[in-house]
Design a protein around this motif. Structure first.
Motif, mmCIF file in Angstrom:
data_model
loop_
_atom_site.group_PDB
_atom_site.id
_atom_site.type_symbol
_atom_site.label_atom_id
_atom_site.label_comp_id
_atom_site.label_asym_id
_atom_site.label_seq_id
_atom_site.Cartn_x
_atom_site.Cartn_y
_atom_site.Cartn_z
ATOM 1 N N ASN A 17 -35.681 65.455 38.198
ATOM 2 C CA ASN A 17 -36.856 65.654 37.356
ATOM 3 C C ASN A 17 -36.801 66.948 36.568
ATOM 4 O O ASN A 17 -37.701 67.230 35.785
ATOM 5 C CB ASN A 17 -38.128 65.669 38.222
ATOM 6 N N ILE A 18 -35.746 67.754 36.808
ATOM 7 C CA ILE A 18 -35.817 69.071 36.180
ATOM 8 C C ILE A 18 -34.467 69.589 35.667
ATOM 9 O O ILE A 18 -34.411 70.227 34.614
ATOM 10 C CB ILE A 18 -36.474 70.084 37.159
ATOM 11 N N TYR A 19 -33.399 69.259 36.381
ATOM 12 C CA TYR A 19 -32.123 69.911 36.080
ATOM 13 C C TYR A 19 -31.672 69.696 34.632
ATOM 14 O O TYR A 19 -31.248 70.623 33.953
ATOM 15 C CB TYR A 19 -31.038 69.404 37.044
ATOM 16 N N ASP A 20 -31.765 68.452 34.157
ATOM 17 C CA ASP A 20 -31.289 68.162 32.802
ATOM 18 C C ASP A 20 -32.351 68.413 31.738
ATOM 19 O O ASP A 20 -32.214 67.967 30.599
ATOM 20 C CB ASP A 20 -30.818 66.715 32.717
ATOM 21 N N PHE A 21 -33.428 69.088 32.104
ATOM 22 C CA PHE A 21 -34.524 69.241 31.155
ATOM 23 C C PHE A 21 -34.778 70.684 30.745
ATOM 24 O O PHE A 21 -34.802 70.990 29.565
ATOM 25 C CB PHE A 21 -35.800 68.628 31.745
ATOM 26 N N VAL A 22 -34.974 71.576 31.726
ATOM 27 C CA VAL A 22 -35.355 72.930 31.334
ATOM 28 C C VAL A 22 -34.180 73.912 31.426
ATOM 29 O O VAL A 22 -34.306 75.063 31.038
ATOM 30 C CB VAL A 22 -36.545 73.455 32.164
ATOM 31 N N ARG A 23 -33.035 73.423 31.903
ATOM 32 C CA ARG A 23 -31.868 74.289 31.982
ATOM 33 C C ARG A 23 -31.407 74.612 30.553
ATOM 34 O O ARG A 23 -31.567 73.813 29.631
ATOM 35 C CB ARG A 23 -30.758 73.573 32.750
ATOM 36 N N CYS A 24 -30.811 75.793 30.407
ATOM 37 C CA CYS A 24 -30.344 76.235 29.096
ATOM 38 C C CYS A 24 -29.396 75.197 28.485
ATOM 39 O O CYS A 24 -28.426 74.797 29.121
ATOM 40 C CB CYS A 24 -29.623 77.573 29.268
ATOM 41 N N LYS A 25 -29.706 74.716 27.291
ATOM 42 C CA LYS A 25 -28.861 73.780 26.549
ATOM 43 C C LYS A 25 -28.660 72.436 27.263
ATOM 44 O O LYS A 25 -27.705 71.705 26.972
ATOM 45 C CB LYS A 25 -27.484 74.392 26.246
ATOM 46 N N ALA A 26 -29.544 72.094 28.207
ATOM 47 C CA ALA A 26 -29.421 70.800 28.878
ATOM 48 C C ALA A 26 -29.672 69.676 27.876
ATOM 49 O O ALA A 26 -30.330 69.872 26.849
ATOM 50 C CB ALA A 26 -30.428 70.706 30.024
ATOM 51 N N ALA A 27 -29.113 68.477 28.193
ATOM 52 C CA ALA A 27 -29.154 67.357 27.240
ATOM 53 C C ALA A 27 -30.582 67.004 26.830
ATOM 54 O O ALA A 27 -30.837 66.675 25.685
ATOM 55 C CB ALA A 27 -28.473 66.148 27.848
ATOM 56 N N ASN A 28 -31.503 67.046 27.774
ATOM 57 C CA ASN A 28 -32.870 66.628 27.453
ATOM 58 C C ASN A 28 -33.821 67.808 27.313
ATOM 59 O O ASN A 28 -35.024 67.651 27.460
ATOM 60 C CB ASN A 28 -33.388 65.681 28.536
ATOM 61 N N ASN A 29 -33.282 68.967 27.047
ATOM 62 C CA ASN A 29 -34.127 70.136 26.838
ATOM 63 C C ASN A 29 -34.570 70.154 25.379
ATOM 64 O O ASN A 29 -33.824 70.560 24.495
ATOM 65 C CB ASN A 29 -33.330 71.403 27.182
ATOM 66 N N TYR A 30 -35.788 69.686 25.132
ATOM 67 C CA TYR A 30 -36.275 69.572 23.753
ATOM 68 C C TYR A 30 -37.057 70.791 23.299
ATOM 69 O O TYR A 30 -37.777 70.736 22.312
ATOM 70 C CB TYR A 30 -37.157 68.321 23.608
ATOM 71 N N SER A 31 -36.956 71.901 24.051
ATOM 72 C CA SER A 31 -37.688 73.090 23.622
ATOM 73 C C SER A 31 -36.734 74.204 23.204
ATOM 74 O O SER A 31 -37.152 75.156 22.569
ATOM 75 C CB SER A 31 -38.586 73.592 24.758
ATOM 76 N N GLY A 32 -35.467 74.089 23.573
ATOM 77 C CA GLY A 32 -34.535 75.169 23.283
ATOM 78 C C GLY A 32 -34.712 76.324 24.251
ATOM 79 O O GLY A 32 -34.197 77.427 24.050
ATOM 80 N N TYR A 33 -35.440 76.064 25.339
ATOM 81 C CA TYR A 33 -35.734 77.091 26.350
ATOM 82 C C TYR A 33 -34.467 77.511 27.073
ATOM 83 O O TYR A 33 -33.612 76.691 27.395
ATOM 84 C CB TYR A 33 -36.735 76.499 27.336
ATOM 85 N N CYS A 34 -34.360 78.812 27.325
ATOM 86 C CA CYS A 34 -33.188 79.343 28.014
ATOM 87 C C CYS A 34 -33.616 80.511 28.890
ATOM 88 O O CYS A 34 -34.098 81.512 28.385
ATOM 89 C CB CYS A 34 -32.200 79.848 26.959
ATOM 90 N N ASN A 35 -33.497 80.358 30.209
ATOM 91 C CA ASN A 35 -33.903 81.438 31.102
ATOM 92 C C ASN A 35 -32.890 81.502 32.241
ATOM 93 O O ASN A 35 -32.792 80.598 33.066
ATOM 94 C CB ASN A 35 -35.312 81.151 31.628
ATOM 95 N N ALA A 36 -32.136 82.586 32.270
ATOM 96 C CA ALA A 36 -31.030 82.709 33.225
ATOM 97 C C ALA A 36 -31.525 82.646 34.660
ATOM 98 O O ALA A 36 -30.880 82.060 35.526
ATOM 99 C CB ALA A 36 -30.287 84.020 32.974
ATOM 100 N N ARG A 37 -32.703 83.205 34.907
ATOM 101 C CA ARG A 37 -33.215 83.214 36.274
ATOM 102 C C ARG A 37 -33.547 81.791 36.726
ATOM 103 O O ARG A 37 -33.208 81.373 37.833
ATOM 104 C CB ARG A 37 -34.466 84.107 36.326
ATOM 105 N N ALA A 38 -34.190 81.048 35.830
ATOM 106 C CA ALA A 38 -34.524 79.660 36.159
ATOM 107 C C ALA A 38 -33.242 78.857 36.377
ATOM 108 O O ALA A 38 -33.139 78.064 37.316
ATOM 109 C CB ALA A 38 -35.362 79.039 35.042
#
Lengths: 495, 314
Positions: free
Chosen positions: A404-425
């Motif tokens: 539910n999360i790995y491919d979404f909010v990770r930096c440059k993940a395939a389904n990350n539609y926000s462009g969010y990038c946070n090394a700690r996360a």
């Protein structure tokens, strides 16, 4: 004319088809019955009757034995040794054994065009120890592994049929499941028949299972109300009353494992500004969304993990609507008078209504929402290219939190539609999939949820439940939160 | 006659070639990537790239077009992206269904439209005329979708006489097939009936005022013979034109009706292939539809000659 009337009368007296046939109304025609090539959620409704999996899920999303009767985890989580059920045969007579498991896992890992290769990319070797034992080696510890085998990657297809039919296998699928494939007519029906030699004695109970696609909500519910189908999934919230008012029908709720909400673009437009993201998020009243749009059938969300799943943390509150906070954040973001942005949504009456509710809520804080409806394919395309300021796309969910999360909010993940990038996360996300202890994982996912609530790449608004409408004659449908109807134990009572 | 037909058919070839170009170009300008849609939730950039390569979507458009056209010449319509199966068998499976629906809809339309039009013309400016006009306008104006749902509600849910939707092949169960066709044919047919009634009325009015009709009446012929033998046949040409044009449109109207009644025909295939960007299926459906419209036009021309012996084709 008399003949017509006679036909009509005969029809109403006779009921439809065989007494032991259950007809299921789906919202789409399942595109591909080969798990290797399947990418649509709806496929799994049919897959789960034709194929057994190595493991299955129970009502509480715990992993339970299916074709694997037991398993051992060795070498610090990098080796899984499965003991297989004996005496099981595929519908075409092929034996199910360790060779078949190796064939299937290797096929999913490396066949050209496999949609499963990503999920199984960590497997380095599948070894046949003896006919009932398989040893799977992973490159590194991977906690979601068993949960992945409870879905399409764990479905066992007949090696004989798969080799013989190649690309056509999906049109003549063969598994070990409770039902055998009989025929399909695209956009009309898929017919399955009872597997007389099913390994679980006494199952299945019904003779025939027919799937029919009804993309339109009104048409789907009309077919249930008239008795032409015995069960429909899903049911639109607006149709619940009509089903409840019918004495022959009832409604079942499956707690969902997915989420719905809004991606906020961190790379362009007003939402590059964190305070403005927080301002908009503070205008949303999740209870109102649930009551107005979903008539109480959705669950307000505190993050990517719904109640009832492993990583759900009830200590994290569902964010409340707070207009004062919204105004304060607007001032902080340098836009005390408010701002405007475009919210892109896919077509559909419910999505449009939902967007209008967001629009009205945001307007009270001075935030203007322009709603743009775009056909789904285009929407995904543009969202993936980060061209949209805000886009409402959800996720159907996976039994393991990682899905539910790995491919979404990770930096440059395939389904990350926000462009969010946070090394700690990212660091926490990577740790959470290698740790095996559930409590330790839950703790990591709670930390991640809190970071996301603060940074807001995505506003988690609600967890949809799967609502099904069904005839009271049907019994024995287990309520598994993955939303898949399992017909193995279903029986059809007298009218 | 034979030469005329041959000439028309050969003359149609450039049109059809143009259609192939348009179809191909239009499908390619649709936004949305079929590979991405195919993968849905499973889409990763690597997999999308791999599928695009597999489907040949990375090749230059002209190469893709030439490839498709070369296949067409050999009778190969390609492979469905979504279902991963040959397109031609899908088409042959769906086409008879939609043809049957079109046939029954047209039957409903003619059975209602022509008598209503004749009646309105004969009882010009009376209550009967006005009601035909109102009904015709309603028929044209009520959306198929609405009428379909209304019929389902009334006959399937309230009265429980007719199953709400589905399709059974006539050779499997003819009675059930006809029963299931009833509501869709009425839904689609009433819309056409309105237009046919209007055209029949106007055309009849014009013919009824002609000298030869007065002569026929003066000869002492029975009113019915005058109306049906002398007037209606002469009034039929514009009506046949309208029917021919509408028959082409029926394939379009079938899109909605097939959706409402869950009939697995051409219309649903079209909708699904558009939404999934299933180019090979979409191209085949549009091309076959264009071919059908073209053939109907030729047939309409031939009908003119059958109705009016003064018309001869050379």
């Amino acid at each position: 004319m008399k003949q017509w009337l006679a036909a009509v009368v005969l029809w109403s007296l006779g009921g439809q088809g065989l007494a032991q046939t259950v007809t299921v109304g789906l919202d789409a025609d399942p595109p591909n019955l080969d798990p290797l090539l399947s990418s649509a959620l709806v496929d799994r409704q049919v897959h789960n009757q034709i194929y057994d999996k190595l493991v299955d899920l129970d009502e509480n999303l715990r992993i339970v034995p299916m074709l694997a009767t037991s398993w051992r985890v060795e070498e610090n989580g990098t080796v899984y040794v499965f003991t297989l059920r004996q005496g099981v045969k595929f519908h075409d007579g092929t034996d199910f054994n360790a060779e078949a498991v190796k064939f299937n896992l290797d096929r999913y890992r490396s066949a050209p065009g496999s949609r499963r290769s990503g999920e199984l990319s960590l497997i380095t070797n599948v070894q046949v120890v003896n006919p009932t034992t398989v040893r799977v080696t992973l490159k590194e510890p991977f906690a979601p592994f068993l949960a992945i085998l409870s879905d399409r990657s764990g479905m066992m297809v007949s090696p004989t049929a798969a080799q013989r039919l190649g690309a056509e296998f999906g049109n003549n699928p063969v598994g070990t499941g409770p039902f055998k494939f009989v025929e399909r007519r695209r956009q009309d029906r898929i017919v399955l028949a009872r597997n007389e030699n099913y390994w679980q004695r006494g199952f299945p109970r019904i003779e025939q299972l027919v799937y029919r696609p009804f993309p339109d909500d009104d048409v789907r519910v009309a077919n249930l109300l008239s008795g032409a189908v015995n069960i429909i999934t899903p049911v639109a919230a607006k149709d619940l009353a009509a089903i409840r008012n019918n004495p022959n029908l009832t409604v079942n709720n499956f707690p969902g494992i997915g989420y719905q909400g809004i991606w906020l673009n961190h790379t362009r437009g007003p939402f590059t500004n964190k305070a403005l993201r927080q301002a908009f998020a503070a205008t949303i009243d999740r209870d109102v969304v649930d009551r107005v749009v979903f008539l109480g059938t959705a669950l307000p969300s505190n993050g990517p993990f719904p109640p009832g799943t492993l990583a759900y943390d009830k200590g994290i509150a569902v964010p409340k609507r707070d207009l004062a906070l919204a105004r304060q954040k607007l001032a902080e973001g340098g836009r005390p008078q408010g701002f405007s942005f475009t919210l892109t949504i896919a077509p559909g009456p419910v999505l449009a209504q939902l967007a209008q509710v967001y629009q009205a809520m945001a307007a009270e804080a001075g935030i203007q929402v322009r709603i743009e409806q775009v056909e789904f394919g285009t929407l995904l395309d543009r969202a993936a290219k980060l061209e949209l300021e805000a886009v409402a796309v959800g996720w159907s969910g996976r039994p393991d939190p990682d899905g539910n999360i790995y491919d979404f909010v990770r930096c440059k993940a395939a389904n990350n539609y926000s462009g969010y990038c946070n090394a700690r996360a990212d660091n926490l996300l990577n740790r959470a999939r290698t740790v095996r202890l559930p409590e330790a994982r839950r703790d990591l996912y709670s930390q991640i949820t809190k970071i996301i609530q603060e940074d807001l790449p995505y506003i988690y608004v609600y967890h949809p439940q799967t609502t099904i409408g069904l005839s009271r004659r049907l019994s024995g449908i287990p309520v598994i939160p993955d939303g898949i109807l399992r017909f193995r134990g279903v029986s059809l009572g007298a009218q | 006659m034979f030469l005329f037909v041959l000439r028309r058919l050969v003359g149609g070839l450039p049109t059809l070639l143009l259609v192939t170009v348009m179809v191909f170009a239009l499908t390619r300008v649709l936004p949305g990537d079929p590979a991405r849609l195919l993968l849905g939730e499973e889409a990763t950039p690597e997999l999308v790239a791999q599928i695009r390569e597999e489907l040949g979507l990375n090749r230059p458009i002209l190469v893709q077009y030439a490839d498709w056209l070369w296949g067409l010449v050999q009778g190969d319509l390609g492979r469905s992206i979504r279902g991963n199966e040959q397109v031609a068998p899908i088409i042959w499976q769906k086409l008879p269904t939609t043809l049957e629906l079109s046939f029954f809809s047209l039957l409903v339309a003619i059975l209602i439209g022509i008598p209503a039009g004749v009646l309105a013309a004969l009882r010009r400016n009376t209550a009967a005329d006005a009601s035909v006009t109102v009904l015709a306008l309603s028929g044209i104006s009520i959306p198929n979708f609405f009428l379909g749902i209304l019929l389902i509600y009334l006959f399937s849910i309230r009265l429980a006489w007719i199953p709400p939707s589905g399709y059974v092949e006539p050779w499997v169960d003819l009675q059930k097939n006809l029963l299931l066709m009833l509501m869709p044919a009425i839904t689609l047919g009433t819309a056409l009936a309105g237009a046919i009634a209007r055209f029949t009325r106007n055309s009849m009015l014009e013919v009824l005022s002609q000298d030869y009709v007065r002569t026929a009446r003066a000869k002492g012929l029975e009113g019915r013979v005058v109306v049906y033998k002398h007037a209606l046949r002469n009034a039929a040409i514009p009506v046949v034109t309208v029917i021919g044009l509408q028959l082409g449109g029926l394939l379009g109207g079938a899109v909605v009706t097939e959706q409402v009644f869950s009939i697995p025909g051409f219309g649903r295939l079209l909708v699904d292939s558009v939404f999934n960007r299933d180019f090979p299926v979409l191209q085949a459906v549009v091309l076959i539809s264009a071919l059908a419209v073209f053939l109907i036009n030729v047939l309409t021309d031939l009908l003119y000659a059958a109705i009016d012996p003064r018309i001869r084709y050379h």
